[in-house]
Design a protein around this motif. Structure first.
Motif, PDB file in Angstrom:
ATOM      1  N   GLU A 326      58.018  32.596  47.367  1.00  0.00           N
ATOM      2  CA  GLU A 326      57.522  33.975  47.275  1.00  0.00           C
ATOM      3  C   GLU A 326      56.107  33.932  46.685  1.00  0.00           C
ATOM      4  O   GLU A 326      55.769  33.021  45.937  1.00  0.00           O
ATOM      5  N   SER A 327      55.334  34.961  47.032  1.00  0.00           N
ATOM      6  CA  SER A 327      53.984  35.052  46.464  1.00  0.00           C
ATOM      7  C   SER A 327      54.105  35.540  45.027  1.00  0.00           C
ATOM      8  O   SER A 327      54.905  36.426  44.740  1.00  0.00           O
ATOM      9  N   VAL A 328      53.309  34.948  44.129  1.00  0.00           N
ATOM     10  CA  VAL A 328      53.339  35.399  42.740  1.00  0.00           C
ATOM     11  C   VAL A 328      51.910  35.658  42.248  1.00  0.00           C
ATOM     12  O   VAL A 328      50.946  35.132  42.798  1.00  0.00           O
ATOM     13  N   ASP A 329      51.857  36.460  41.201  1.00  0.00           N
ATOM     14  CA  ASP A 329      50.587  36.767  40.555  1.00  0.00           C
ATOM     15  C   ASP A 329      50.309  35.660  39.537  1.00  0.00           C
ATOM     16  O   ASP A 329      51.237  35.178  38.898  1.00  0.00           O
ATOM     17  N   SER A 330      49.042  35.285  39.392  1.00  0.00           N
ATOM     18  CA  SER A 330      48.741  34.197  38.445  1.00  0.00           C
ATOM     19  C   SER A 330      49.218  34.541  37.028  1.00  0.00           C
ATOM     20  O   SER A 330      49.589  33.665  36.260  1.00  0.00           O
ATOM     21  N   SER A 332      51.918  35.873  36.187  1.00  0.00           N
ATOM     22  CA  SER A 332      53.369  35.675  35.998  1.00  0.00           C
ATOM     23  C   SER A 332      53.729  34.196  35.796  1.00  0.00           C
ATOM     24  O   SER A 332      54.879  33.850  35.574  1.00  0.00           O
ATOM     25  N   ILE A 333      52.726  33.307  35.886  1.00  0.00           N
ATOM     26  CA  ILE A 333      53.029  31.884  35.701  1.00  0.00           C
ATOM     27  C   ILE A 333      53.082  31.590  34.208  1.00  0.00           C
ATOM     28  O   ILE A 333      52.094  31.758  33.494  1.00  0.00           O
ATOM     29  N   LYS A 380      55.490  30.461  44.903  1.00  0.00           N
ATOM     30  CA  LYS A 380      56.420  29.797  43.952  1.00  0.00           C
ATOM     31  C   LYS A 380      57.758  29.655  44.665  1.00  0.00           C
ATOM     32  O   LYS A 380      58.207  30.571  45.380  1.00  0.00           O
ATOM     33  N   VAL A 382      61.706  29.664  45.409  1.00  0.00           N
ATOM     34  CA  VAL A 382      62.763  30.573  44.907  1.00  0.00           C
ATOM     35  C   VAL A 382      64.102  29.849  44.954  1.00  0.00           C
ATOM     36  O   VAL A 382      64.273  28.870  45.667  1.00  0.00           O
TER      37      VAL A 382
END
Ligand code: SAM
Length: 382
Positions: A326-330, A332-333, A380, A382
């Protein structure tokens, strides 16, 4: 040289020291008056390499050449793959070297000839083939001299040119190889209708096709996703298309075959990331088959230069790795999170990404840093 080293006591000493540190062993005096420690270490190194590269040679009575000749030899696995394309009556290897390729490639032939300019090396091969119960003619000549005096026709000629210049640097252009294939290719095709040449994995395929006439097939051979060889088949019959096979040995991935014409006319569709992300194996990337792979598997590409593909439903039998992501926002890492980091067509290298986000390497989660047509993205697992 052979007989001394095959003495039982010396062989016992070699076998007892297979795990000894070779640098410290080299500093010791040889316990045998007629054999130097250097010669003993050469045999130990040979057995160590054989364990990983050609275990069929771990037999009593086998001799090993200096390290350079071991390094230049094909592995048993790539040689076996090449052997599957061949059968006939008369086989000749014009650059026999340590004879690993010749041993496998000639297994479906009755009449086998090995040519090698290095006398000591050819003597070792002759000893080993005798131990292995394989018959051949061993010719200690420069192949150019052999070809000048040759009247015979062969079903297959094999060549694995030496890739080091006199300073022992690696070289990648055809004209820098020994022998120079461009100089002898017409002669080769007058002696056999099938000429197989092993080349460096670093050779550029577009350059290869543009300079070498008569190519009908190219195999890009990876072993565990590491491209080991580019193998070219030259045919005397004019091939209107060059078939390229991308292979990843020691994996369950299927061979991907295509012609360069098909790739030229194929077009990719583009998309933002969907549920599944695909990374082609290195043999596919090496062959530069970026659009056809997307067309054949009905996948969309993320960006012209990313060579990452996506689909909403999972596609089976893709020649490469498949991730559900899935696409994640930087933001959220999480700091100190553990990930395998992949960066493709992204301004930072994995090491720099790790530093920037304070991440640890490893685990079973993946982060892919790349670009889609809309710009930089992070994916990222899943
Ligand atoms: C890369 S090695 C071959 C390794 C071999 N395929 C194997 O699997 O063990 C190349 C060999 O070609 C030999 N060679 C290079 N140029 C040659 C020439 N003009 N005539 C004969 N042998 C040559 C070198 O001495 C070297 O041993």
């Amino acid at each position: 040289m052979g007989n001394k080293l095959l003495n039982k006591e010396i062989q016992n000493y070699i076998n007892a020291n297979l795990k000894t540190d070779l640098h410290s062993l080299l500093l010791k005096k040889s316990p045998f008056p007629k054999v130097s420690m250097h010669e003993i270490v050469q045999q130990i190194k040979g057995k160590q390499v054989a364990e990983r590269k050609f275990p069929f040679l771990l037999k009593e009575g086998i001799l090993f050449p200096p390290q350079l000749n071991l390094e230049q030899s094909s592995s048993e696995k790539t040689a076996l793959y090449k052997s599957e394309m061949l059968k006939g009556n008369k086989f000749i290897d014009l650059t026999s070297g340590f004879g690993i390729d010749a041993f496998y490639l000639s297994q479906n032939f009755d009449d086998i000839t090995l040519v090698e300019q290095n006398t000591e090396l050819l003597n070792i091969v002759e000893n080993n083939w005798c131990i292995l119960g394989r018959k051949a003619k061993f010719i200690n000549l420069k192949l150019e001299d052999f070809l000048n005096g040759n009247q015979e026709h062969f079903d297959v000629i094999y060549l694995d040119p030496a890739r080091r210049d006199e300073q022992k640097n690696k070289v990648f252009l055809l004209e820098d190889l020994s022998p120079d294939i461009l100089e002898i290719h017409e002669k080769l095709l007058s002696v056999s209708s099938q000429v197989i040449i092993k080349l460096s994995p670093l050779i550029d395929l577009k350059y290869l096709v543009s300079v070498l006439p008569g190519i009908s097939r190219i195999d890009v051979i990876a072993l565990k996703n590491d491209v080991k060889e580019v193998v070219v088949l030259l045919s005397s019959e004019n091939a209107d298309k060059i078939i390229c096979n991308c292979v990843n040995l020691d994996s369950s991935e299927p061979v991907f075959s295509f012609t360069f014409g098909e790739e030229e006319t194929a077009e990719s569709e583009y998309s933002e990331p969907e549920n599944y992300i695909y990374i082609p194996n290195h043999s596919i990337l090496k062959a530069g088959v970026f659009n056809l792979i997307s067309q054949k598997f009905a996948l969309k590409k993320l960006h012209p230069n990313s060579h990452l593909y996506t689909s909403s439903e999972k596609i089976e039998n893709f020649p490469g790795r498949t991730f559900e992501m899935e696409s994640v926002d930087s933001k959220s890492i999480k700091k100190k999170g553990q990930f395998n980091i992949i960066a493709k067509n992204y301004p930072l290298k994995p090491e720099e990404i790790k530093k920037k986000y304070g991440l640890k390497d490893g685990g079973d989660q993946y982060l892919i840093f790349t670009q889609s047509k809309k710009g930089k993205i992070i994916l990222k697992s899943v």
